[in-house]
Scaffold this active site. Structure first.
Site, PDB file in Angstrom:
ATOM      1  N   ARG A 111       0.849  -1.185   0.000  1.00  0.00           N
ATOM      2  CA  ARG A 111       0.000   0.000   0.000  1.00  0.00           C
ATOM      3  C   ARG A 111       0.890   1.242   0.000  1.00  0.00           C
ATOM      4  O   ARG A 111       2.050   1.202   0.437  1.00  0.00           O
ATOM      5  CB  ARG A 111      -0.903   0.032   1.226  1.00  0.00           C
ATOM      6  CG  ARG A 111      -1.920  -1.099   1.320  1.00  0.00           C
ATOM      7  CD  ARG A 111      -2.771  -0.921   2.562  1.00  0.00           C
ATOM      8  NE  ARG A 111      -3.825  -1.923   2.675  1.00  0.00           N
ATOM      9  CZ  ARG A 111      -3.719  -3.066   3.357  1.00  0.00           C
ATOM     10  NH1 ARG A 111      -2.572  -3.327   4.000  1.00  0.00           N
ATOM     11  NH2 ARG A 111      -4.709  -3.924   3.416  1.00  0.00           N
ATOM     12  N   LYS A 162      -3.308  -2.058   7.538  1.00  0.00           N
ATOM     13  CA  LYS A 162      -4.542  -1.618   8.177  1.00  0.00           C
ATOM     14  C   LYS A 162      -4.797  -2.420   9.447  1.00  0.00           C
ATOM     15  O   LYS A 162      -4.528  -3.621   9.502  1.00  0.00           O
ATOM     16  CB  LYS A 162      -5.715  -1.778   7.216  1.00  0.00           C
ATOM     17  CG  LYS A 162      -5.689  -0.789   6.055  1.00  0.00           C
ATOM     18  CD  LYS A 162      -6.925  -0.919   5.196  1.00  0.00           C
ATOM     19  CE  LYS A 162      -6.939   0.109   4.078  1.00  0.00           C
ATOM     20  NZ  LYS A 162      -8.138   0.002   3.234  1.00  0.00           N
ATOM     21  N   HIS A 212      -2.168   3.144  -6.010  1.00  0.00           N
ATOM     22  CA  HIS A 212      -2.959   1.955  -5.700  1.00  0.00           C
ATOM     23  C   HIS A 212      -3.162   1.066  -6.927  1.00  0.00           C
ATOM     24  O   HIS A 212      -3.436  -0.131  -6.790  1.00  0.00           O
ATOM     25  CB  HIS A 212      -4.320   2.361  -5.125  1.00  0.00           C
ATOM     26  CG  HIS A 212      -4.936   1.303  -4.269  1.00  0.00           C
ATOM     27  ND1 HIS A 212      -4.529   1.064  -2.971  1.00  0.00           N
ATOM     28  CD2 HIS A 212      -5.908   0.389  -4.525  1.00  0.00           C
ATOM     29  CE1 HIS A 212      -5.235   0.075  -2.461  1.00  0.00           C
ATOM     30  NE2 HIS A 212      -6.072  -0.363  -3.378  1.00  0.00           N
ATOM     31  N   ARG A 261      -0.766  -1.790  -6.857  1.00  0.00           N
ATOM     32  CA  ARG A 261      -1.196  -2.862  -5.945  1.00  0.00           C
ATOM     33  C   ARG A 261      -2.251  -3.736  -6.624  1.00  0.00           C
ATOM     34  O   ARG A 261      -2.221  -4.965  -6.530  1.00  0.00           O
ATOM     35  CB  ARG A 261      -1.737  -2.230  -4.659  1.00  0.00           C
ATOM     36  CG  ARG A 261      -2.267  -3.220  -3.619  1.00  0.00           C
ATOM     37  CD  ARG A 261      -2.532  -2.463  -2.316  1.00  0.00           C
ATOM     38  NE  ARG A 261      -3.398  -3.179  -1.394  1.00  0.00           N
ATOM     39  CZ  ARG A 261      -2.996  -4.111  -0.555  1.00  0.00           C
ATOM     40  NH1 ARG A 261      -1.730  -4.464  -0.526  1.00  0.00           N
ATOM     41  NH2 ARG A 261      -3.852  -4.702   0.264  1.00  0.00           N
ATOM     42  N   HIS A 313      -5.234  -9.043   3.591  1.00  0.00           N
ATOM     43  CA  HIS A 313      -6.694  -9.006   3.673  1.00  0.00           C
ATOM     44  C   HIS A 313      -7.211 -10.084   4.625  1.00  0.00           C
ATOM     45  O   HIS A 313      -6.755 -11.231   4.571  1.00  0.00           O
ATOM     46  CB  HIS A 313      -7.321  -9.235   2.291  1.00  0.00           C
ATOM     47  CG  HIS A 313      -7.018  -8.161   1.302  1.00  0.00           C
ATOM     48  ND1 HIS A 313      -6.901  -8.381  -0.056  1.00  0.00           N
ATOM     49  CD2 HIS A 313      -6.796  -6.832   1.479  1.00  0.00           C
ATOM     50  CE1 HIS A 313      -6.625  -7.248  -0.666  1.00  0.00           C
ATOM     51  NE2 HIS A 313      -6.554  -6.296   0.238  1.00  0.00           N
ATOM     52  N   TYR A 355      -9.574  -6.788  -5.982  1.00  0.00           N
ATOM     53  CA  TYR A 355      -8.373  -6.230  -6.596  1.00  0.00           C
ATOM     54  C   TYR A 355      -7.946  -7.012  -7.831  1.00  0.00           C
ATOM     55  O   TYR A 355      -7.217  -6.510  -8.669  1.00  0.00           O
ATOM     56  CB  TYR A 355      -7.210  -6.265  -5.600  1.00  0.00           C
ATOM     57  CG  TYR A 355      -7.303  -5.257  -4.496  1.00  0.00           C
ATOM     58  CD1 TYR A 355      -6.582  -4.075  -4.545  1.00  0.00           C
ATOM     59  CD2 TYR A 355      -8.108  -5.483  -3.390  1.00  0.00           C
ATOM     60  CE1 TYR A 355      -6.653  -3.144  -3.519  1.00  0.00           C
ATOM     61  CE2 TYR A 355      -8.185  -4.567  -2.356  1.00  0.00           C
ATOM     62  CZ  TYR A 355      -7.455  -3.402  -2.425  1.00  0.00           C
ATOM     63  OH  TYR A 355      -7.537  -2.490  -1.416  1.00  0.00           O
TER      64      TYR A 355
END
Length: 331
Positions: free
Chosen positions: A189, A213, A280, A283, A306, A315
Site C-alpha cells: 500500500r 490496516k 494503488h 497494488r 486481507h 483487486y
C-alpha cells in the site's frame, strides 16, 4: 448516565489527559491500571446543566476509545472530520436522535457527494451510534435502519506488462525507478511504502515486514530488479535519513503520499498514458498478475494483508485466457 458509563468516561478522559502530557505513555497499560484501581468504586457525574446536544463530548470519547483500539491516525482523522460536521448539524441529545434525523442530515451532507463518499458517511455514523448503543449511552441505535447506497461497479483494469515497461523506460530519476519497481513487485500500500525504513529491508531475502490496516504486521517480497534499483537509489541519493523514500530537496525528509502521487503522475504523463495512473493501481496490478501467474488465493490474500478473501478478489481481475484454461483443465 449509569455508574459504569461514568467510570468508563473518567478512565478515557484520564488516559487522554495523560497522553497529552506524556505522549510516549503506554495507553493500554494506563487504562488497565486505572480500571483495576477504580474497580470497586461507583462514580456519578456532578453535571446537572441541560444541554442541547452532547455530541461533541461523546465524539471525543468515541475517538479516544477507537485510538485505544488501534485505529490509524488517518482513519481517526476521517471519523473526526465527518462526526464534527454531524455534531454542528444536530441540535438535540444523542439519546433522542432518530433515524429520520440521520436521513435528513445525510440528504443535506451528501447532496453533491458520490455514492462511495455517501457510504463512507453512513459507515461513520453506524460505527459511532453502534458504539453509543453498545456503551448504553443511548436506548436505541437509530442507524440500524440506514442502508448503504448502491455503487456502480467500475471495472478498474490493471496495468499490462507493456504499460509497466513503458513506465520503466521513461523514468529518469533513481527514486522514481526504485519506487515504481518496488510498488509493482511487492503489492505494498502507499501508506506502507511511505513508512518503510531502510533498516526494515532484508536485501538478502528481498523481503520486509510492513504494518498495514488495523496495525497488522505482515511480510511482503520484492524482485531482484527492485532490489538493484533500491540499492542504487539509496547509494546515490542526497541527505541522511532512515526512511526508504525521501524528498529530493533539503532537509530530505520522509516523502509524503502527495509527493509520491505527483511523481507517478509525471512519469505516466511522460509515457503519454491516456489512463489515470496512481499508486494503488500498482497494488491492483500486482494482485491481478499474481493470480494470473498461478499464485493461490490464500497466499495472495496473506501477502495483500486481507482478512476476507472477497476483498482480495476485488483487486484481482482474471484474464479471459486464464479462465478458459482453467475451464478446459476440468472438462
Amino acid at each position: 448516565m449509569n455508574t459504569n458509563n461514568a467510570k468508563n468516561e473518567v478512565i478515557i478522559k484520564l488516559v487522554g489527559k495523560l497522553t497529552l502530557e506524556f505522549p510516549t505513555i503506554d495507553q493500554l497499560k494506563v487504562r488497565r491500571i486505572a480500571e483495576e484501581v477504580m474497580y470497586k468504586y461507583d462514580i456519578t457525574s456532578t453535571e446537572t446543566a441541560l444541554v442541547t446536544s452532547d455530541a461533541p463530548q461523546k465524539i471525543q470519547l468515541y475517538l479516544a476509545c477507537k485510538k485505544l483500539d488501534g485505529l490509524s491516525v488517518k482513519t481517526l482523522k476521517g471519523y473526526k472530520q465527518d462526526l464534527e460536521i454531524f455534531s454542528r448539524y444536530i441540535r438535540k441529545p444523542l439519546s433522542n436522535v432518530n433515524t429520520m434525523d440521520l436521513r435528513m442530515f445525510l440528504a443535506v451532507r451528501c447532496e453533491k457527494l458520490k455514492a462511495t463518499s455517501t457510504n463512507t458517511q453512513i459507515s461513520h455514523l453506524k460505527s459511532f451510534f453502534g458504539w453509543l448503543f453498545g456503551e448504553e449511552y443511548i436506548p436505541k441505535n437509530p442507524t440500524s435502519q440506514l442502508k448503504q447506497t448502491k455503487v456502480p461497479k467500475i471495472l478498474r483494469h490493471p496495468l499490462s506488462d507493456e504499460e509497466v515497461e513503458n513506465l520503466r523506460q521513461v523514468c529518469i530519476k533513481d527514486r522514481d525507478k526504485a519506487l515504481i519497481e518496488f510498488l509493482v513487485s511487492s503489492g505494498a500500500r502507499l501508506s506502507e511504502a511511505i513508512s518503510i525504513d531502510i533498516d526494515d529491508i532484508d536485501f538478502h531475502e528481498m523481503s520486509l515486514f510492513v504494518v498495514g490496516k488495523g496495525s497488522k504486521e505482515r511480510k511482503i517480497y520484492f524482485t531482484v530488479k527492485a532490489k538493484i534499483l533500491l540499492k542504487r537509489y539509496i547509494k546515490n541519493r542526497k541527505g541522511i535519513n532512515k526512511a526508504l523514500f525521501i524528498a529530493e530537496k533539503f532537509p530530505f525528509q520522509r516523502i509524503g503520499d502527495r509527493a509520491i502521487e505527483s511523481s507517478i503522475k509525471k512519469v505516466a504523463k511522460a509515457a503519454n498514458f491516456d489512463k489515470s495512473v496512481f499508486p494503488h493501481l500498482f497494488r491492483h496490478s500486482f494482485a491481478t498478475h499474481s493470480l494470473n501467474a498461478g499464485m493461490s488465493l490464500p497466499i495472495l490474500q496473506k501477502i495483500m494483508g486481507h482478512s476476507d478473501p472477497g476483498t482480495t478478489m476485488v483487486y484481482a481481475e482474471l484474464s479471459d485466457e486464464n479462465v478458459r484454461h482453467a475451464v478446459r483443465r476440468i472438462s
